[in-house]
Design a protein around this motif. Structure first.
Motif, PDB file in Angstrom:
ATOM      1  N   ASP A   2       0.826  -1.192   0.000  1.00  0.00           N
ATOM      2  CA  ASP A   2       0.000   0.000   0.000  1.00  0.00           C
ATOM      3  C   ASP A   2       0.866   1.249   0.000  1.00  0.00           C
ATOM      4  OD1 ASP A   2      -2.076   1.750   0.130  1.00  0.00           O
ATOM      5  OD2 ASP A   2      -2.429   1.493   2.283  1.00  0.00           O
ATOM      6  N   VAL A   3       1.271   1.654  -1.203  1.00  0.00           N
ATOM      7  CA  VAL A   3       2.103   2.852  -1.348  1.00  0.00           C
ATOM      8  C   VAL A   3       1.379   3.821  -2.260  1.00  0.00           C
ATOM      9  CG1 VAL A   3       4.269   3.776  -2.226  1.00  0.00           C
ATOM     10  CG2 VAL A   3       4.257   1.617  -0.990  1.00  0.00           C
ATOM     11  N   ARG A   4       1.187   5.022  -1.798  1.00  0.00           N
ATOM     12  CA  ARG A   4       0.567   6.060  -2.607  1.00  0.00           C
ATOM     13  C   ARG A   4       1.421   7.314  -2.515  1.00  0.00           C
ATOM     14  NH1 ARG A   4      -3.119   4.158  -6.246  1.00  0.00           N
ATOM     15  NH2 ARG A   4      -4.135   2.355  -5.310  1.00  0.00           N
ATOM     16  N   PRO A   5       2.415   7.447  -3.385  1.00  0.00           N
ATOM     17  CA  PRO A   5       3.340   8.580  -3.265  1.00  0.00           C
ATOM     18  C   PRO A   5       2.631   9.905  -3.473  1.00  0.00           C
ATOM     19  CG  PRO A   5       3.637   7.457  -5.357  1.00  0.00           C
ATOM     20  CD  PRO A   5       2.704   6.606  -4.557  1.00  0.00           C
ATOM     21  N   ALA A   6       3.072  10.906  -2.724  1.00  0.00           N
ATOM     22  CA  ALA A   6       2.526  12.250  -2.887  1.00  0.00           C
ATOM     23  C   ALA A   6       3.057  12.916  -4.150  1.00  0.00           C
ATOM     24  CB  ALA A   6       2.857  13.101  -1.666  1.00  0.00           C
ATOM     25  N   GLY A   7       4.061  12.312  -4.771  1.00  0.00           N
ATOM     26  CA  GLY A   7       4.629  12.865  -5.992  1.00  0.00           C
ATOM     27  C   GLY A   7       6.133  12.933  -5.916  1.00  0.00           C
ATOM     28  N   LEU A   8       6.711  13.653  -6.852  1.00  0.00           N
ATOM     29  CA  LEU A   8       8.154  13.809  -6.901  1.00  0.00           C
ATOM     30  C   LEU A   8       8.664  14.663  -5.750  1.00  0.00           C
ATOM     31  CD1 LEU A   8       8.661  14.509 -10.685  1.00  0.00           C
ATOM     32  CD2 LEU A   8       9.782  12.681  -9.439  1.00  0.00           C
ATOM     33  N   HIS A   9       9.817  14.309  -5.240  1.00  0.00           N
ATOM     34  CA  HIS A   9      10.537  15.160  -4.300  1.00  0.00           C
ATOM     35  C   HIS A   9      11.536  16.029  -5.068  1.00  0.00           C
ATOM     36  CE1 HIS A   9      13.481  16.322  -1.207  1.00  0.00           C
ATOM     37  NE2 HIS A   9      12.542  16.081  -0.306  1.00  0.00           N
ATOM     38  N   HIS A  10      12.385  15.381  -5.886  1.00  0.00           N
ATOM     39  CA  HIS A  10      13.345  16.125  -6.705  1.00  0.00           C
ATOM     40  C   HIS A  10      13.826  15.253  -7.847  1.00  0.00           C
ATOM     41  CE1 HIS A  10      16.134  14.001  -3.885  1.00  0.00           C
ATOM     42  NE2 HIS A  10      16.940  13.962  -4.935  1.00  0.00           N
ATOM     43  N   VAL A  11      14.498  15.877  -8.786  1.00  0.00           N
ATOM     44  CA  VAL A  11      15.217  15.204  -9.866  1.00  0.00           C
ATOM     45  C   VAL A  11      16.663  15.673  -9.787  1.00  0.00           C
ATOM     46  CG1 VAL A  11      15.479  14.954 -12.371  1.00  0.00           C
ATOM     47  CG2 VAL A  11      13.183  15.031 -11.351  1.00  0.00           C
ATOM     48  N   THR A  12      17.610  14.740  -9.913  1.00  0.00           N
ATOM     49  CA  THR A  12      19.035  15.085  -9.889  1.00  0.00           C
ATOM     50  C   THR A  12      19.667  14.715 -11.229  1.00  0.00           C
ATOM     51  OG1 THR A  12      19.290  14.893  -7.497  1.00  0.00           O
ATOM     52  CG2 THR A  12      21.265  14.564  -8.826  1.00  0.00           C
ATOM     53  N   ALA A  13      20.415  15.655 -11.791  1.00  0.00           N
ATOM     54  CA  ALA A  13      21.051  15.462 -13.091  1.00  0.00           C
ATOM     55  C   ALA A  13      22.541  15.784 -12.982  1.00  0.00           C
ATOM     56  CB  ALA A  13      20.392  16.346 -14.144  1.00  0.00           C
ATOM     57  N   ILE A  14      23.260  15.516 -14.071  1.00  0.00           N
ATOM     58  CA  ILE A  14      24.706  15.760 -14.137  1.00  0.00           C
ATOM     59  C   ILE A  14      24.962  16.897 -15.114  1.00  0.00           C
ATOM     60  CG2 ILE A  14      26.961  14.764 -14.677  1.00  0.00           C
ATOM     61  CD1 ILE A  14      25.823  12.043 -13.907  1.00  0.00           C
ATOM     62  N   ALA A  15      25.813  17.820 -14.711  1.00  0.00           N
ATOM     63  CA  ALA A  15      26.213  18.942 -15.554  1.00  0.00           C
ATOM     64  C   ALA A  15      27.733  18.941 -15.689  1.00  0.00           C
ATOM     65  CB  ALA A  15      25.721  20.258 -14.959  1.00  0.00           C
ATOM     66  N   SER A  16      28.242  19.900 -16.440  1.00  0.00           N
ATOM     67  CA  SER A  16      29.697  20.030 -16.570  1.00  0.00           C
ATOM     68  C   SER A  16      30.158  21.326 -15.891  1.00  0.00           C
ATOM     69  CB  SER A  16      30.122  19.971 -18.042  1.00  0.00           C
ATOM     70  OG  SER A  16      29.422  20.919 -18.819  1.00  0.00           O
ATOM     71  N   ASP A  17      29.898  22.462 -16.483  1.00  0.00           N
ATOM     72  CA  ASP A  17      30.359  23.747 -15.955  1.00  0.00           C
ATOM     73  C   ASP A  17      29.370  24.281 -14.920  1.00  0.00           C
ATOM     74  OD1 ASP A  17      31.186  26.325 -15.457  1.00  0.00           O
ATOM     75  OD2 ASP A  17      31.134  26.973 -17.548  1.00  0.00           O
ATOM     76  N   PRO A  18      29.752  24.388 -13.643  1.00  0.00           N
ATOM     77  CA  PRO A  18      28.795  24.862 -12.637  1.00  0.00           C
ATOM     78  C   PRO A  18      28.326  26.284 -12.876  1.00  0.00           C
ATOM     79  CG  PRO A  18      31.005  24.671 -11.698  1.00  0.00           C
ATOM     80  CD  PRO A  18      31.051  24.031 -13.039  1.00  0.00           C
ATOM     81  N   GLN A  19      29.194  27.149 -13.438  1.00  0.00           N
ATOM     82  CA  GLN A  19      28.780  28.539 -13.668  1.00  0.00           C
ATOM     83  C   GLN A  19      27.717  28.615 -14.759  1.00  0.00           C
ATOM     84  OE1 GLN A  19      30.141  31.370 -11.779  1.00  0.00           O
ATOM     85  NE2 GLN A  19      28.122  31.928 -12.529  1.00  0.00           N
TER      86      GLN A  19
END
Length: 335
Positions: A2-19
């Motif tokens: 019995d799992v009913r998620p409230a939705g997404l918490h976050h998405v994490t991705a990969i980048a190169s240049d932080p600026q």
């Protein structure tokens, strides 16, 4: 289960240049940098969190920006698109705004009853702006010059590209509590129990047996996190997944939430993250994202960590466009 998620918490991705990453998400998309910290498992790189004013669950997109990261490849076994909600009627404004910044975007297209505008970030991560009439229980950020009536409300959902629809659909429905809501041309839309209303309530699965496998690197999603309201609920989900034979990690302390990780059958890394303690856990709400924050166990290494991180300049202009009286009140509240 019995799992009913409230939705997404976050998405994490990969980048190169932080600026370049920060400039795009702060200035082009008008999100707030709610936390500037490091990858707790690899503290030689930043972990940057963008969201609404308070960093509410369901509004957060995060990045590990590795300057030497190779270019990723979109394909099967990945979250290939991250979609953000914007108010109905806003896509024309967004087209003009992006064009003024020389950011290429497609023309708005209708899909499953919604208007969608597609674009890419500097590393090629696929972003969609979805004009949605849904109620959004979020606090849009207005400190970057984006009019609040057009501002990003939060994450609408994600798209998973899969070789085997049945296996992924089986986990989404049978183990994670999602409901199949619509299907169009190989796209299968799943909703949380919230029936697709609000932020983070949509998962689209693109079924493509001929798709090449994806490569997770710069310009791709690393993992997708769903919400648990508290740690007892997280522990219940963790144990339920384990009982169903899913390989799930121990609980990991991420300071602003706790996490467990597992993979769905197609290979996408998923996470269950708690709503709290939240991003004001270690700095005042009005000062989120202004300073490098470290967890207690990394604080003794601060000098060394800071020496190895690339320079990242983030403007503190959020108060400049607000009335002086309002800024003064906020400054007083922060003291």
């Amino acid at each position: 289960m019995d799992v009913r998620p409230a939705g997404l918490h976050h998405v994490t991705a990969i980048a190169s240049d932080p600026q370049a990453n920060a400039d795009f998400y702060l200035n082009a998309l008008g999100m707030r940098l709610v936390k500037k910290t490091v990858n707790f498992d690899a503290p030689d790189t930043y972990h940057l969190y963008y969201g609404d004013r308070a960093g509410n669950p369901g509004t957060i997109l995060t990045f590990f920006p590795w300057p030497d990261a190779p270019k990723g490849r979109l394909g099967a076994g990945q979250a290939t698109t991250t979609s953000f909600s914007v108010p109905e009627g806003s896509l024309g404004w967004w087209q003009r705004h992006l064009a003024a910044l020389d950011i290429e975007a497609g023309r708005p297209a209708e899909r499953l009853g919604e208007d969608v505008l597609s674009l890419r970030d500097p590393d090629g991560l696929v972003i969609e702006l979805v004009a949605a009439a849904d109620f959004h229980d979020t606090d849009p950020w207005d400190g970057a010059g984006i009019p609040v009536e057009h501002a990003v409300r939060g994450i609408r959902g994600v798209t998973l590209t899969e070789h085997d629809l049945d296996a992924t659909a089986g986990m989404l429905h049978g183990k994670l509590g999602f409901e199949l809501a619509a299907e169009l041309g190989g796209r299968y839309r799943f909703h949380t129990s919230a029936a697709g209303q609000g932020v983070g309530t949509v998962v689209d699965v693109l079924a493509d047996r001929g798709a090449r496998s994806g490569l997770v690197a710069a310009g791709t999603v690393h993992h997708v996190a769903y919400r648990a309201p508290d740690q007892p609920t997280q522990v219940h989900w963790q144990q339920s997944l384990a009982d169903d034979g899913v390989g799930v990690t121990e609980i990991r302390d991420r300071s602003y939430f706790t996490s467990v990780y597992f993979r769905e059958p197609g290979g996408v890394l998923l996470e269950i993250a708690t709503d709290g303690p939240g991003f004001d856990y270690d700095e005042p709400l009005l000062q989120l994202g202004r300073r490098l924050k470290l967890p207690p166990w990394l604080e003794p290494q601060r000098d060394e960590i800071e020496r190895h991180l690339p320079e990242l300049v983030v403007g503190e202009h959020e108060d400049s466009d607000r009335p002086a009286a309002s800024a003064a009140r906020d400054d007083e509240a922060a003291r």
